[in-house]
Design an enzyme around this catalytic site. Structure first.
Site, PDB file in Angstrom:
ATOM      1  N   HIS B 137       0.877  -1.176   0.000  1.00 34.33           N
ATOM      2  CA  HIS B 137       0.000   0.000   0.000  1.00 34.33           C
ATOM      3  C   HIS B 137       0.914   1.225   0.000  1.00 34.33           C
ATOM      4  CE1 HIS B 137      -2.770   2.925   1.946  1.00 34.33           C
ATOM      5  NE2 HIS B 137      -3.750   2.140   1.554  1.00 34.33           N
ATOM      6  N   ASP B 214       3.125  -4.780   7.607  1.00 30.77           N
ATOM      7  CA  ASP B 214       1.890  -4.000   7.503  1.00 30.77           C
ATOM      8  C   ASP B 214       0.746  -5.001   7.553  1.00 30.77           C
ATOM      9  OD1 ASP B 214      -0.415  -2.800   6.626  1.00 30.77           O
ATOM     10  OD2 ASP B 214       0.489  -1.818   4.897  1.00 30.77           O
ATOM     11  N   GLN B 217      -4.516  -5.417   6.478  1.00 25.32           N
ATOM     12  CA  GLN B 217      -5.516  -6.277   5.839  1.00 25.32           C
ATOM     13  C   GLN B 217      -5.502  -7.698   6.392  1.00 25.32           C
ATOM     14  OE1 GLN B 217      -7.852  -5.256   3.900  1.00 25.32           O
ATOM     15  NE2 GLN B 217      -7.075  -3.194   3.512  1.00 25.32           N
ATOM     16  N   LYS B 240     -10.662  -1.108  10.230  1.00 26.65           N
ATOM     17  CA  LYS B 240     -10.855  -2.205   9.274  1.00 26.65           C
ATOM     18  C   LYS B 240     -11.297  -3.472   9.997  1.00 26.65           C
ATOM     19  CE  LYS B 240      -7.257  -0.428   6.191  1.00 26.65           C
ATOM     20  NZ  LYS B 240      -7.965   0.106   5.037  1.00 26.65           N
ATOM     21  N   CYS B 378      -4.786   2.801  -3.646  1.00 25.49           N
ATOM     22  CA  CYS B 378      -3.524   3.248  -3.032  1.00 25.49           C
ATOM     23  C   CYS B 378      -2.415   2.238  -3.254  1.00 25.49           C
ATOM     24  CB  CYS B 378      -3.683   3.518  -1.537  1.00 25.49           C
ATOM     25  SG  CYS B 378      -4.868   4.788  -1.152  1.00 25.49           S
TER      26      CYS B 378
HETATM   27  C1  LIG Z   1      -2.402  -2.791   3.400  1.00 27.06           C
HETATM   28  C2  LIG Z   1      -2.743  -1.456   3.976  1.00 27.06           C
HETATM   29  N1  LIG Z   1      -1.790  -0.760   4.615  1.00 27.06           N
HETATM   30  C3  LIG Z   1      -2.040   0.436   5.151  1.00 27.06           C
HETATM   31  C4  LIG Z   1      -3.280   1.015   5.083  1.00 27.06           C
HETATM   32  C5  LIG Z   1      -3.480   2.364   5.699  1.00 27.06           C
HETATM   33  O1  LIG Z   1      -4.312   2.276   6.789  1.00 27.06           O
HETATM   34  P1  LIG Z   1      -4.816   3.604   7.526  1.00 27.06           P
HETATM   35  O2  LIG Z   1      -5.419   4.448   6.438  1.00 27.06           O
HETATM   36  O3  LIG Z   1      -5.817   3.114   8.498  1.00 27.06           O
HETATM   37  O4  LIG Z   1      -3.632   4.244   8.139  1.00 27.06           O
HETATM   38  C6  LIG Z   1      -4.297   0.338   4.441  1.00 27.06           C
HETATM   39  C7  LIG Z   1      -5.641   0.951   4.341  1.00 27.06           C
HETATM   40  O5  LIG Z   1      -6.192   1.187   3.311  1.00 27.06           O
HETATM   41  C8  LIG Z   1      -4.018  -0.921   3.873  1.00 27.06           C
HETATM   42  O6  LIG Z   1      -4.968  -1.605   3.226  1.00 27.06           O
END
Ligand SMILES: Cc1ncc(COP(=O)(O)O)c(C=O)c1O
Lengths: 159, 421
Positions: B137, B214, B217, B240, B378
């Site tokens: 992401h 990370d 998900q 999430k 993203c």
């Molecule tokens: C894999 C992944 N990493 C990071 C994020 C970022 O999360 P947040 O917007 O809650 O900081 C997301 C959210 O869309 C994500 O799907």
């Protein structure tokens, strides 16, 4: 008019058979429009002579609303003077973005795009080609949907 | 290799019939969109909140709110206690050794930035290398690019195959004497691929390199055990996983967190301040400057309780059923292609339709009450890899049903009909 019927009528027709689609051999003006939110991108070429749009063409990757808006825009501004085109851009924005209540009958076929007003998330798709036209005519390299005031953005793009 | 937990058929059957009853816990699932029942399939972007979590937020605001760690009065005591209880719930949820290894942040993005500033800026130097994957992401790409730019470090990227799986052999070849850090998503948000992170972490450790996972998900769908994974950092967001926005955690191994510099300065993160010298507080407080989102942290704790009551194994098994069912249905549609159709994935389906832009797909599906995400998610490097500008993505939660998948499939057919005029 329901949304589905907008998709069925004019927009789909222009999406399938976009008018003025392609590139000009040696355009006097060019700009690229970009919607960073969805990755849509269009390229616009114009040939201006004596302050008049003689030829115009667009190409790019975009959704049906953006493509139809581009296609209809190129039809609408071909042969128009710089001032007339700027006036049309302003009116189109009034209809779609500013939500001004007035009679837009003189916009002709472009009026079908007024339905996009009910889809706040898609207004940017319809407006992108118009920002790009403004950028091209004013010899600015690019336009983006990510500016509330497109004048500011266009100035910023000059740097 | 991590696989989705598979329960015995009997247990699975009870789990599944139980799941459909859980819908009633989510008030928002009862609303109508465009005069159709809402079919919410954008869970990877943000999930919905059960009544029990909503109630917890309300109870906190009505009867327990004050600032934490500050005053001797009654409310401050309760608020502090509840906030710290939420931290312990998170600790147990991921099987962390100590509660001070759990830092409350505003979410995954904030957690990753914390590691970039606290660890990266201290330990990564010019010429050093950071390994990331092609599935990240933007939030696990951009902070490292900023660091690389600042320090003159270099980013190396683990490639993927056409199914959306990381090429682990290529990853192993990227290590050299300059490798200092690995950033790795547990599950891809755009495609749903579950990465073999345990093995990849072990490889990094053989080279003495720490790994940030990370888990944004993964945490909503899979049982996470940070000790078993042996990851150095693990990040995820509450919103999430049935919790509120504005809160998430960073797990970090205690000795690493202790070695790091603070990210933000302010109240609560110090033990003493004078204009000559400031002494930083112990972890985790060193990294929690200012008044945190207390209500959100407590709500996060309630969401964790809720998920644990259902059981992550049952959630994973049921969502896997949904994935298999939806994949079969969508694969069978002519003119529709699933992007990243790999074996080991969570219930996320990214797809493209011949001659129809995802933006139009999303708008038309919305007319049927169906919420999907359209765009680049993203994760533009993934879009570039598959040579598409954008995809439509349906992402499922345990409160979705097969009937909703049928509605989605019907919706896709009707989009095709509109464009076939
Ligand atoms: C894999 C992944 N990493 C990071 C994020 C970022 O999360 P947040 O917007 O809650 O900081 C997301 C959210 O869309 C994500 O799907």
């Amino acid at each position: 008019m329901s949304l589905k019927s907008i998709y069925q009528e004019v927009i789909l027709d222009h999406n399938r058979k976009p008018r003025n689609y392609g590139a000009l051999r040696s355009p006097s003006h060019h700009a690229t429009g970009h919607n960073p939110l969805c990755g849509d991108r269009i390229d616009l070429d114009i040939n201006m002579h004596d302050g008049r749009i003689d030829e115009i063409a667009f190409r790019g990757e975009s959704c049906a609303i953006c493509k139809a808006s581009s296609s209809m825009m190129t039809n609408a501004v071909k042969g128009k003077s710089f001032q007339e085109a700027e006036e049309l851009i302003r009116e189109f924005r009034e209809m779609l973005v500013d939500g001004i209540e007035k009679d837009f009958d003189h916009l002709g076929r472009l009026k079908v795009l007024a339905g996009v007003r009910d889809l706040p998330t898609r207004i940017k798709c319809a407006i992108l080609p118009w920002h790009t036209l403004h950028a091209a005519m004013n010899s600015v390299a690019g336009a983006t949907t990510e500016a509330d005031d497109h004048e500011d953005q266009l100035v910023a793009n000059n740097h | 290799m991590e696989t989705v937990n598979v329960l015995t058929p009997a247990v699975r059957q009870t789990a599944i019939s139980g799941m459909e009853r859980l819908r009633a816990d989510f008030p928002i699932l009862g609303i109508r969109v465009e005069d159709k029942p809402l079919v919410y399939l954008d869970n990877a972007a943000s999930s919905q909140m059960p009544q029990i979590v909503i109630d917890r937020l309300v109870r906190y605001q009505k009867t327990q709110h004050a600032n934490i760690h500050r005053a001797v009065h009654h409310l401050s005591g309760i608020a502090t206690q509840e906030y710290e209880a939420a931290r312990r719930k998170l600790q147990c949820f991921i099987s962390a050794r100590e509660e001070r290894e759990v830092i409350f942040t505003s979410g995954t993005t904030d957690s990753i930035n914390l590691v970039m500033h606290g660890y990266g800026r201290k330990f990564i130097q010019e010429g050093d290398e950071i390994i990331l994957t092609a599935l990240e992401h933007h939030s696990n790409i951009v902070p490292w690019q900023m660091l690389a730019e600042e320090k003159g470090a270099r980013i190396r990227v683990v490639p993927i195959n056409d199914a959306g799986e990381l090429l682990v052999e290529e990853y192993e070849k990227l290590f050299n004497s300059r490798t200092r850090f690995v950033g790795l998503s547990h599950v891809s948000n755009a495609l749903g691929s579950i990465n073999p992170i345990k093995r990849m972490i072990a490889t990094a450790h053989q080279h003495g390199v720490p790994v940030l996972v990370d888990g944004a998900q993964a945490a909503p769908h899979l049982k996470i055990d940070v000790r078993d994974l042996d990851c150095d950092f693990y990040a995820f967001s509450a919103h999430k996983m049935c919790g509120p926005t504005g809160i998430g955690i960073l797990y970090g191994k205690a000795h690493l967190l202790e070695s790091m510099q603070p990210f933000k300065g302010g109240g609560d993160m110090i033990t003493s301040v004078s204009f000559e010298k400031t002494t930083y507080n112990e972890i985790p407080y060193k990294f929690e400057a200012g008044t945190p989102p207390i209500a959100a942290a407590i709500g996060f704790g309630a969401a964790i309780d809720y998920l644990e009551q259902i059981g992550l194994d049952a959630i994973a098994a049921y969502e896997h059923e949904l994935l298999v069912y939806a994949s079969e249905q969508i694969r069978a549609l002519p003119g529709v292609r699933i992007v990243g159709d790999c074996q080991n994935k969570v219930a996320v389906i990214s797809f493209v339709m011949d001659g129809i832009h995802p933006h139009d797909v999303g708008t038309l599906l919305n007319q049927d009450g169906i919420a999907v995400r359209t765009g680049h998610h993203c994760a533009q490097p993934i879009m570039q890899r598959f040579n598409v500008a954008a995809t439509s993505r349906a992402s499922f939660s345990f409160y979705n049903t097969k009937k909703e998948i049928d509605t989605l499939v019907e919706g896709i057919r009707s989009v095709q009909k509109v464009f076939a005029q």
